[in-house]
Design a protein around this motif. Structure first.
Motif, PDB file in Angstrom:
ATOM      1  N   ASN A 698       8.127  10.187  -2.178  1.00 26.04           N
ATOM      2  CA  ASN A 698       7.168   9.090  -2.083  1.00 26.04           C
ATOM      3  C   ASN A 698       6.941   8.741  -0.615  1.00 26.04           C
ATOM      4  OD1 ASN A 698       5.984   6.737  -4.013  1.00 26.04           O
ATOM      5  ND2 ASN A 698       6.562   5.879  -2.037  1.00 26.04           N
ATOM      6  N   ALA A 699       5.660   8.714  -0.194  1.00 23.73           N
ATOM      7  CA  ALA A 699       5.316   8.370   1.185  1.00 23.73           C
ATOM      8  C   ALA A 699       4.393   7.160   1.179  1.00 23.73           C
ATOM      9  CB  ALA A 699       4.637   9.541   1.875  1.00 23.73           C
ATOM     10  N   GLY A 700       4.837   6.077   1.815  1.00 25.97           N
ATOM     11  CA  GLY A 700       3.999   4.886   1.925  1.00 25.97           C
ATOM     12  C   GLY A 700       4.411   3.794   0.976  1.00 25.97           C
ATOM     13  N   VAL A 701       3.714   2.658   1.086  1.00 27.17           N
ATOM     14  CA  VAL A 701       3.960   1.495   0.245  1.00 27.17           C
ATOM     15  C   VAL A 701       2.641   1.038  -0.354  1.00 27.17           C
ATOM     16  CG1 VAL A 701       6.007   0.738   1.512  1.00 27.17           C
ATOM     17  CG2 VAL A 701       3.746  -0.045   2.246  1.00 27.17           C
ATOM     18  N   GLU A 702       2.729   0.210  -1.391  1.00 32.71           N
ATOM     19  CA  GLU A 702       1.545  -0.166  -2.164  1.00 32.71           C
ATOM     20  C   GLU A 702       0.767  -1.303  -1.506  1.00 32.71           C
ATOM     21  OE1 GLU A 702       2.437  -0.895  -6.231  1.00 32.71           O
ATOM     22  OE2 GLU A 702       3.525   0.971  -6.511  1.00 32.71           O
ATOM     23  N   ASN A 703       0.143  -1.025  -0.384  1.00 35.79           N
ATOM     24  CA  ASN A 703      -0.816  -1.953   0.202  1.00 35.79           C
ATOM     25  C   ASN A 703      -1.687  -1.183   1.184  1.00 35.79           C
ATOM     26  OD1 ASN A 703       0.241  -2.115   3.001  1.00 35.79           O
ATOM     27  ND2 ASN A 703       2.031  -3.058   1.988  1.00 35.79           N
ATOM     28  N   GLN A 704      -2.738  -1.825   1.671  1.00 32.97           N
ATOM     29  CA  GLN A 704      -3.684  -1.142   2.544  1.00 32.97           C
ATOM     30  C   GLN A 704      -3.405  -1.358   4.021  1.00 32.97           C
ATOM     31  OE1 GLN A 704      -7.867  -1.147   1.547  1.00 32.97           O
ATOM     32  NE2 GLN A 704      -7.430  -1.720  -0.573  1.00 32.97           N
ATOM     33  N   ASP A 705      -2.241  -1.887   4.355  1.00 29.73           N
ATOM     34  CA  ASP A 705      -1.884  -2.043   5.760  1.00 29.73           C
ATOM     35  C   ASP A 705      -1.388  -0.709   6.303  1.00 29.73           C
ATOM     36  OD1 ASP A 705      -2.440  -4.764   5.676  1.00 29.73           O
ATOM     37  OD2 ASP A 705      -0.416  -5.244   4.973  1.00 29.73           O
ATOM     38  N   PRO A 706      -2.042  -0.153   7.328  1.00 31.56           N
ATOM     39  CA  PRO A 706      -1.591   1.130   7.883  1.00 31.56           C
ATOM     40  C   PRO A 706      -0.207   1.000   8.515  1.00 31.56           C
ATOM     41  CG  PRO A 706      -3.820   0.597   8.598  1.00 31.56           C
ATOM     42  CD  PRO A 706      -3.268  -0.647   7.997  1.00 31.56           C
ATOM     43  N   LEU A 707       0.707   1.835   8.079  1.00 29.23           N
ATOM     44  CA  LEU A 707       2.053   1.913   8.636  1.00 29.23           C
ATOM     45  C   LEU A 707       2.370   3.389   8.831  1.00 29.23           C
ATOM     46  CD1 LEU A 707       3.835  -0.745   6.385  1.00 29.23           C
ATOM     47  CD2 LEU A 707       3.335  -0.979   8.825  1.00 29.23           C
ATOM     48  N   LEU A 708       2.067   3.909  10.012  1.00 29.66           N
ATOM     49  CA  LEU A 708       2.173   5.338  10.237  1.00 29.66           C
ATOM     50  C   LEU A 708       3.616   5.757  10.449  1.00 29.66           C
ATOM     51  CD1 LEU A 708      -0.891   4.765  10.967  1.00 29.66           C
ATOM     52  CD2 LEU A 708      -0.739   6.823  12.349  1.00 29.66           C
ATOM     53  N   GLY A 709       3.971   6.827   9.787  1.00 33.04           N
ATOM     54  CA  GLY A 709       5.279   7.410   9.968  1.00 33.04           C
ATOM     55  C   GLY A 709       5.236   8.890   9.685  1.00 33.04           C
ATOM     56  N   VAL A 710       6.236   9.614  10.178  1.00 30.55           N
ATOM     57  CA  VAL A 710       6.304  11.063  10.014  1.00 30.55           C
ATOM     58  C   VAL A 710       7.666  11.427   9.456  1.00 30.55           C
ATOM     59  CG1 VAL A 710       6.196  13.309  11.157  1.00 30.55           C
ATOM     60  CG2 VAL A 710       4.728  11.436  11.951  1.00 30.55           C
TER      61      VAL A 710
END
Length: 864
Positions: A698-710
């Motif tokens: 799973n990559a990311g969280v359930e909202n539209q705020d950009p939180l960039l990660g690699v």
């Protein structure tokens, strides 16, 4: 006597269905059993909502809806729910020619496409029949499929396969079913022709007159060669491709008569009926006029609908008059659901232009270019039976042939134009008329239930003359590269700014509650179009001369009276009035091309699935998709493309199968733990175990705020390889990506020459958001694209997965990088390929978290 208005009865009518309405003359049973009200549609939404809204129930919208329902049956609970919204009323339930004499029903629903005269410019010679006019089109359930002529030839394959043809090779292969074994064909022209009754071995036209004319036409066609470089010539004459099924397709079944798409839609609606509307998958709502597609961040979220008060609006003398509406409503589709524009080339393009113009950051506007129709003429001769060597005592009836041809090479297209003849013959005369046969189509397209009348017709057949008619139909050429609006001499359409020429929707007091910009349409007969018209006309006269062995001068000879002709030594006389020979270019009902398909997202409007390149969940499904017009009636091509659109849309609700065993030569990179993986920046990555399935990353969280990660596989680096994985999303705003040949993500990843500057990224973003320009719909930033470097040429991702625990829809990516070349396949289709440009020749594999959630599984790689 005053007539009662349509009013609810309040009674129940079988199976608990209520409100079958009554007027002075009728009980509105068929419409009630096929249609739903707006309120019923909203009540049926329930917790599942609707996945697809189709704008228009005409030839293509009705067909698409029926096929989506049919193809969806194999999907079980995953099958999409479909709402068909029709701007007009329910009128009749099948083609008007299947109903015997009805009166001019079309006059009740025919409406202008573009509004007042100021909104159209038709540039053509004034002597054409109805010059300067753009014909009205049927705004009702079933649309033109209730009234169309039925002549349905294919486009010419070699024309579509030219080196400079704008038709994608994949589409041409689909139309002609190239490489598909005959016993497996269930798409393209072969299937559609069988389905509508237009196969080459027609069961609708037969008899001695037909056989004689076909034999003669085949024998002399090669002799028709005009003196313009011998380029204009005829191809082999064929049986008439008419969409009529005269005999039963199987023992015990009825023939289908004249084809209409509406019967498929009505049948699908009744098969879908399950009592409780919340369990149904297919709805039809008349008098629901879609004014625009509602948008959010480049995604279609639904449609805006004017609910026409049909009683208050009535059947006005002025069809441009404002329509009275009950209300203006917004109809939302499920997240990531689909909107299909299927009304008509002009109307679909108008809605698109009023809803989601191409962002300036993506490129100049293309929608509205490439407008085409056909050049058409009508010619009628009387031919003495002796010229056919047929006994005067034989009853002949009607005959028809299809004769294709080529014109001279035209410029600037630098190719030969395409035309064809609808060739008709009849010995019939109206009983007691005494005029001799003048109408070559007399009694050709009609249902006569009265055998006494049929006997009268046979007895009235002329024993000395036959009427021969040729309707010529030729290609017009679209302009795809010039900007619009333009004063140059080519065809295009656009919509003006609001307030200049609006279609008005008013309340019951006449107050304007919704102004909608109308379409402005400019149709120009260019010199190239005119050349095709001239050549097809000359070829028609020469064909008559060759078939009946007369000098070309005789084919144009006129006589003041029938008696004078009969007494002459001529075999042929021309009887068509000169004022009726050439049809105006706006009178063919064949407008097309304005949302054309293509594989270049910067040089076409829609992809090979009918999806807009710059709006991932909006489709077109009508004649607007055609890259070129050819000369053929657009219906069989349009139906075949609608069938392809239905296939593609249905496939979005399927899921790629689980990869449970790694393929030979591939190594698993993710074993359900983060062993061998490291993260940088936002560490929004976690494993999600799934019973009986590979562990999900799973990559990311359930909202539209950009939180960039690699998250990158730190155990090894790769140069040439094929990477395969599966992914899914839960929101149309989800954003993620797969990094290839990336440097190690350390320090500031955004610096010049840093991680993001050097890494290759295959993007996952349905919106195609370009952070540099702030524009959505960028082909170089949408799902499957090599981010910022190579565009995605099509959209073929699955539907957005639900968040209610259902399995959802997994996609397959297969990414091959070798040297300077990359190929990205999504769900077995090549989405992106080309040169990767300046980049590292070796590096890490990584995944991105950005906006919302993207999930991955079955990540595996093979070195090349």
């Amino acid at each position: 006597m005053a007539l009662n208005r349509l009013a609810e009865t309040g009674d129940f009518f079988g199976n608990g269905i209520r409100d079958v309405q009554a007027t002075t003359f009728s009980v509105d049973g068929v419409a009630r059993f096929a249609c739903n009200t707006w309120e019923e549609l909203q009540d049926a939404r329930g917790t599942r909502g609707f996945d697809i809204v189709i704008v228009g129930s005409g030839m293509y919208g009705a067909y698409l809806a029926a096929k989506l329902h049919e193809f969806g049956q194999a999907l079980g609970p995953a099958a999409p729910r479909i709402a068909v919204l029709e701007s007009g009323p329910f009128l009749i339930s099948e083609h008007i020619q299947n109903l015997t004499r009805t009166g001019d029903l079309g006059s009740l629903v025919f409406e202008p496409l573009v509004g007042p005269t100021s909104q159209r410019q038709i540039e053509e010679p004034a002597n054409y029949l109805n010059a300067g006019n753009l014909v009205d089109h049927a705004k009702c359930v079933g649309g033109k499929s209730l009234f169309w002529g039925g002549w349905t030839p294919r486009l010419l394959e070699d024309n579509l396969r030219r080196a400079d043809s704008p038709w994608p090779e994949e589409i041409v292969d689909y139309l002609f079913q190239t490489g598909v074994p005959r016993e497996e064909i269930d798409d393209g022209y072969p299937f559609v022709e069988w389905e509508i009754g237009a196969s080459e071995s027609t069961d609708f036209i037969q008899g001695d007159l037909y056989d004689t004319l076909l034999t003669r036409a085949k024998a002399v066609a090669s002799d028709v060669m005009l003196a313009n470089g011998n380029e204009t010539h005829l191809l082999t004459p064929l049986p008439p491709p008419v969409a009529v099924q005269g005999t039963a397709p199987q023992s015990g079944l009825f023939g289908f008569d004249k084809y209409s798409s509406l019967i498929l839609l009505l049948d699908a609606i009744r098969r879908d009926h399950q009592g409780d509307d919340r369990n149904r998958r297919l709805f039809l709502v008349p008098n629901a006029h879609v004014t625009s597609v509602t948008m959010d961040q480049g995604i279609a979220t639904g449609v805006r609908v004017a609910l026409v008060d049909r009683i208050a609006s009535g059947v006005p003398f002025d069809r441009n008059a404002p329509k009275v509406v009950r209300s203006i409503e917004n109809f939302e589709v499920n997240p990531g659901g689909m909107v299909v524009l299927a009304g008509h080339a002009i109307e679909s393009t108008r809605i698109a232009l009023n809803s989601f113009r191409r962002p300036t950051g993506v490129g100049p506007e293309l929608m509205g270019r490439n407008l085409m129709a056909h050049v058409r003429g009508n010619h009628v001769w009387q031919v003495k039976r002796e010229a056919l060597s047929m006994p005067s005592s034989d009853p002949l009836g009607n005959a028809a042939l299809h004769v294709p041809g080529r014109s001279r090479t035209v410029t600037p297209q630098d190719r030969q134009g395409e035309f064809h003849f609808q060739f008709y013959a009849s010995a019939n005369v109206p009983p007691n008329s005494g005029s001799g046969p003048l109408d070559a189509e007399e009694y050709l397209y009609r249902m006569l239930p009265n055998f006494d009348e049929i006997q009268d017709i046979l007895q009235a057949q002329n024993d000395g003359l036959i009427a021969i008619g040729i309707r010529t139909c030729g290609e017009m050429f679209g302009e795809r590269k010039k900007n619009i609006p333009s004063v140059e001499a080519f065809s295009w359409m656009d919509t003006p700014v609001p307030g200049v020429a609006d279609e008005l929707f008013v309340d019951g007091f006449g107050n304007i509650i919704e102004p909608v910009p109308r379409a402005f349409v400019r149709i120009v007969e260019t010199p190239s179009d005119r050349a095709v018209r001239e050549d097809q006309t000359a070829a028609a006269f020469q064909l008559i001369a060759e078939m009946f062995d007369v000098p070309i001068s005789e084919t144009g000879a006129r006589f003041d009276t029938l008696e004078e002709f009969l007494a002459s030594g001529n075999k042929v006389r021309y009887v068509k009035a000169s004022s009726e020979e050439q049809d105006g270019i706006g009178t063919t009902y064949h407008e097309c091309g304005t949302l054309w398909m293509g594989t270049d997202p910067y040089g076409s409007v829609t992809d090979v699935h009918g999806r807009f390149h710059h709006v991932p969940n909006a489709y077109a499904c009508d004649q607007s998709l055609f890259p070129s017009a050819g000369s053929a009636n657009p219906v069989p091509t349009g139906l075949a493309l609608a069938r392809k659109v239905a296939r593609g849309m249905t496939s979005r609700f399927t899921s790629s199968p689980t990869i449970s065993v790694t393929e030979s030569g591939f190594d698993d990179l993710f074993d359900g733990t983060f062993s061998g993986w490291r993260s940088a920046d936002a560490a929004n990555f976690l494993p999600v175990p799934e019973t009986g399935q590979p562990t999900i990353l799973n990559a990311g969280v359930e909202n539209q705020d950009p939180l960039l990660g690699v998250l990158y596989y730190s155990s090894d680096e790769f140069d040439d390889f094929e990477l395969r994985l599966q992914w899914r999303t839960f929101s149309p705003y989800a954003n993620g990506g797969i990094f290839l040949r990336a440097p190690e993500p350390v320090g500031n990843l955004f610096t010049q020459g840093g991680f993001y500057d050097q890494a290759l990224e295959v993007q996952i973003d349905e919106r195609g958001f370009d952070v540099g320009t702030g524009a959505n719909g960028s082909p170089r930033h949408k799902t499957g694209a090599l981010y910022g470097r190579q565009p995605a040429t099509r959209s073929c991702s699955r539907a957005i997965s639900p968040r209610d625990g259902r399995p959802g829809y997994w996609n397959d990516f297969a990414i091959r990088v070798q040297g300077q070349d990359i190929t990205v396949r999504c769900n077995n289709e090549i989405v992106c390929e080309g040169d990767i440009g300046n980049s590292l020749r070796r590096g890490f594999i990584g995944l991105q978290c950005h906006t919302e959630v993207v999930q991955y599984r079955s990540i595996r790689i093979k070195r090349i």
